[in-house]
Design a protein around this motif. Structure first.
Motif, mmCIF file in Angstrom:
data_model
loop_
_atom_site.group_PDB
_atom_site.id
_atom_site.type_symbol
_atom_site.label_atom_id
_atom_site.label_comp_id
_atom_site.label_asym_id
_atom_site.label_seq_id
_atom_site.Cartn_x
_atom_site.Cartn_y
_atom_site.Cartn_z
ATOM 1 N N PRO A 44 -21.331 10.462 -5.742
ATOM 2 C CA PRO A 44 -21.386 10.868 -7.190
ATOM 3 C C PRO A 44 -20.883 10.063 -8.071
ATOM 4 O O PRO A 44 -19.913 9.163 -7.933
ATOM 5 C CB PRO A 44 -20.867 12.371 -6.990
ATOM 6 C CG PRO A 44 -19.810 12.208 -6.063
ATOM 7 C CD PRO A 44 -20.132 11.300 -4.985
ATOM 8 N N ALA A 45 -21.214 9.972 -9.358
ATOM 9 C CA ALA A 45 -20.649 8.983 -10.284
ATOM 10 C C ALA A 45 -19.327 9.531 -10.636
ATOM 11 O O ALA A 45 -19.242 10.790 -10.832
ATOM 12 C CB ALA A 45 -21.577 8.999 -11.564
ATOM 13 N N GLN A 46 -18.191 8.666 -10.903
ATOM 14 C CA GLN A 46 -16.846 9.245 -11.022
ATOM 15 C C GLN A 46 -16.369 8.364 -12.033
ATOM 16 O O GLN A 46 -16.612 7.067 -12.253
ATOM 17 C CB GLN A 46 -16.258 9.093 -9.921
ATOM 18 C CG GLN A 46 -16.252 10.185 -8.901
ATOM 19 C CD GLN A 46 -15.512 10.019 -7.521
ATOM 20 O OE1 GLN A 46 -14.909 8.950 -7.278
ATOM 21 N NE2 GLN A 46 -15.181 11.305 -7.081
ATOM 22 N N ALA A 47 -15.164 8.875 -12.877
ATOM 23 C CA ALA A 47 -14.598 7.971 -13.838
ATOM 24 C C ALA A 47 -13.641 7.030 -13.057
ATOM 25 O O ALA A 47 -13.424 7.324 -11.791
ATOM 26 C CB ALA A 47 -13.579 8.723 -14.891
ATOM 27 N N ALA A 48 -13.450 5.648 -13.557
ATOM 28 C CA ALA A 48 -12.748 4.728 -12.993
ATOM 29 C C ALA A 48 -11.092 5.223 -12.837
ATOM 30 O O ALA A 48 -10.651 5.956 -13.653
ATOM 31 C CB ALA A 48 -12.700 3.544 -13.494
ATOM 32 N N ALA A 49 -10.435 4.898 -11.347
ATOM 33 C CA ALA A 49 -9.299 5.374 -11.321
ATOM 34 C C ALA A 49 -8.369 4.286 -11.807
ATOM 35 O O ALA A 49 -8.732 3.170 -11.778
ATOM 36 C CB ALA A 49 -8.859 5.509 -9.614
ATOM 37 N N PRO A 50 -7.241 4.784 -12.624
ATOM 38 C CA PRO A 50 -6.274 3.772 -12.946
ATOM 39 C C PRO A 50 -5.648 3.097 -11.846
ATOM 40 O O PRO A 50 -5.547 3.560 -10.829
ATOM 41 C CB PRO A 50 -5.022 4.499 -13.728
ATOM 42 C CG PRO A 50 -5.210 5.775 -13.265
ATOM 43 C CD PRO A 50 -6.532 6.115 -12.612
ATOM 44 N N LEU A 51 -5.446 1.703 -12.012
ATOM 45 C CA LEU A 51 -4.753 0.953 -10.970
ATOM 46 C C LEU A 51 -3.423 1.283 -10.970
ATOM 47 O O LEU A 51 -2.811 1.378 -12.226
ATOM 48 C CB LEU A 51 -5.053 -0.493 -11.361
ATOM 49 C CG LEU A 51 -5.996 -1.326 -11.741
ATOM 50 C CD1 LEU A 51 -6.098 -2.640 -12.082
ATOM 51 C CD2 LEU A 51 -7.092 -1.097 -10.458
ATOM 52 N N ALA A 52 -2.730 1.248 -9.750
ATOM 53 C CA ALA A 52 -1.440 1.851 -9.484
ATOM 54 C C ALA A 52 -0.490 0.730 -10.097
ATOM 55 O O ALA A 52 0.602 1.008 -10.831
ATOM 56 C CB ALA A 52 -1.006 1.874 -8.095
ATOM 57 N N GLY A 53 -0.651 -0.801 -10.088
ATOM 58 C CA GLY A 53 0.291 -1.610 -10.462
ATOM 59 C C GLY A 53 1.388 -1.960 -9.789
ATOM 60 O O GLY A 53 2.333 -2.642 -10.544
ATOM 61 N N LYS A 54 1.803 -1.244 -8.947
ATOM 62 C CA LYS A 54 3.222 -0.902 -8.477
ATOM 63 C C LYS A 54 3.205 -0.761 -7.026
ATOM 64 O O LYS A 54 2.462 -0.314 -6.345
ATOM 65 C CB LYS A 54 4.133 0.415 -8.995
ATOM 66 C CG LYS A 54 5.542 0.345 -8.879
ATOM 67 C CD LYS A 54 6.074 1.526 -9.593
ATOM 68 C CE LYS A 54 7.491 1.429 -9.715
ATOM 69 N NZ LYS A 54 7.843 1.501 -8.128
ATOM 70 N N GLN A 55 4.417 -1.572 -6.269
ATOM 71 C CA GLN A 55 4.085 -1.377 -4.713
ATOM 72 C C GLN A 55 4.926 -0.238 -4.226
ATOM 73 O O GLN A 55 5.886 0.420 -5.020
ATOM 74 C CB GLN A 55 4.892 -2.659 -4.029
ATOM 75 C CG GLN A 55 5.051 -2.909 -2.728
ATOM 76 C CD GLN A 55 3.477 -2.947 -2.182
ATOM 77 O OE1 GLN A 55 2.897 -1.812 -1.835
ATOM 78 N NE2 GLN A 55 2.796 -4.016 -2.250
ATOM 79 N N ALA A 56 4.511 0.135 -3.152
ATOM 80 C CA ALA A 56 5.334 1.394 -2.394
ATOM 81 C C ALA A 56 6.828 0.812 -2.323
ATOM 82 O O ALA A 56 7.289 -0.546 -2.064
ATOM 83 C CB ALA A 56 4.448 1.727 -1.195
ATOM 84 N N SER A 57 7.734 1.766 -1.948
ATOM 85 C CA SER A 57 9.195 1.343 -1.659
ATOM 86 C C SER A 57 9.019 0.702 -0.234
ATOM 87 O O SER A 57 8.412 1.185 0.635
ATOM 88 C CB SER A 57 10.028 2.833 -1.382
ATOM 89 O OG SER A 57 9.980 3.388 -2.855
#
Ligand SMILES: [Zn+2]
Length: 328
Positions: free
Chosen positions: A26-39
């Motif tokens: 289904p068509a969805q809005a773009a998810a924001p980029l996380a831009g941060k690494q996991a611990s």
């Protein structure tokens, strides 16, 4: 030639797998980029001991001309490519280890220090925040074992504002390392690149005062932890064998340093070592033993989580990373 390779892998994927799937999404809005690494922390067991590899960071700099003594920049660049590293840059990861024996909490080397967070724009200096993310309280650390006195191993003994990072811990340092670096007359006998260490060592250990005790190589320094002389990278460089039950882990520190896998593959190359020929002899002897004993190795400058095995590979060795396990 079979159907798959003739059409090309990407074309085949698009034609057979992706097309029907995407058609039904289904068509969805773009998810924001996380831009941060996991611990950055990873746990595993050695006998009944729990080891946590705690990431300090990874810094990449343009490949220097003299990265390996007597080897041309082009040859080093080709060798980086051969181990699938960026050919134009030198990348150094840092991962100290923490061992919980059940009765003692032991930190082995301390990272380059949180003061480097700002100057490296977050590349280095993450060890203490990753300890926190791993649920390890620095106030509960009983012992800190230091392998050698380079800044990327001792600067984390202090917080960004110069306080003790491990206020309740005994700080154990190799006696041979202490003897060499606290005698400033050794400065003129040191390679030029190593000389700034004298002032840094004085700064860090002056702040620590009476918290510091010296340990001898070749001895069990606390139950389950045996110090092993692996001299060459520095005059008193010492690795630690951690044993519980029938399980043993070698915490090698900088037997291979900096862009460590380059020196695992090319053990005869002399990189950021105080005494190149001695460091080479040490790593060949140690790695031959590690291969023979199939010993698990935690490498301070290996790619995170920096634990795995060493295998013989032609005239050199190769690092085989341990598989990430969802259970400890
Ligand atoms: Zn190092």
């Amino acid at each position: 030639m079979n159907e798959l390779s003739r059409r090309g892998l990407l074309g085949a994927a698009a034609a057979t797998a992706l097309a029907p799937l995407t058609a039904s999404w289904p068509a969805q809005a773009a998810a924001p980029l996380a831009g941060k690494q996991a611990s950055g922390f990873y746990r595993y067991k050695v006998g009944s001991f729990e080891v946590t590899a705690v990431f300090d960071g990874l810094r990449t700099i343009p490949l220097p001309d003299n990265h390996v003594r007597g080897i041309s920049k082009q040859e080093v660049s080709d060798a980086l490519g051969a181990v699938y590293f960026d050919k134009d840059n030198a990348s150094t990861p840092i991962t100290p280890a923490v061992v919980n024996t059940g009765s003692k909490l032991v930190v082995i080397d301390t990272g380059i220090g949180p003061a480097m967070l700002a100057t490296t724009k977050g590349a280095f200096g993450n060890h203490q925040s990753n300890l926190e993310a791993a649920g390890i309280d620095r106030n509960n650390v009983d012992v800190v074992i230091i392998s050698h006195f380079h800044g990327d191993h001792i600067n984390g003994l202090l917080t960004a504002d110069g306080k003790l990072s491990y206020p309740n811990a005994e700080i154990m340092v190799p006696a041979a390392e202490w003897k060499f670096w606290t005698d400033e007359s050794n400065s003129t006998r040191s390679p030029e690149g190593q000389r700034p260490n004298f002032a840094n060592i004085k700064r860090v250990f002056t702040a620590l005062g009476n918290k510091v005790t010296q340990y001898e190589a070749g001895k069990e320094i606390i139950p389950g932890f045996t110090a092993m002389a692996t001299y060459g990278h520095t005059p008193g460089h010492t690795s630690t064998l951690v044993s519980s039950g029938s399980a043993t882990l070698l915490i090698q520190a900088d037997v291979t340093a900096g862009t460590a896998l380059l020196f695992v593959r090319n053990p005869g190359w002399h990189g950021p070592d105080f005494d190149g020929p001695m460091a080479e002899a040490t790593r060949r002897k140690l790695y031959d033993q590690v291969v023979a004993d199939k010993l698990l190795v935690q490498g301070y400058h290996f790619p995170f989580p920096a634990v795995g095995n060493i295998d013989k590979d032609g005239g050199g060795y190769r690092f085989v990373p341990a598989m990430w396990s969802p259970s400890i």
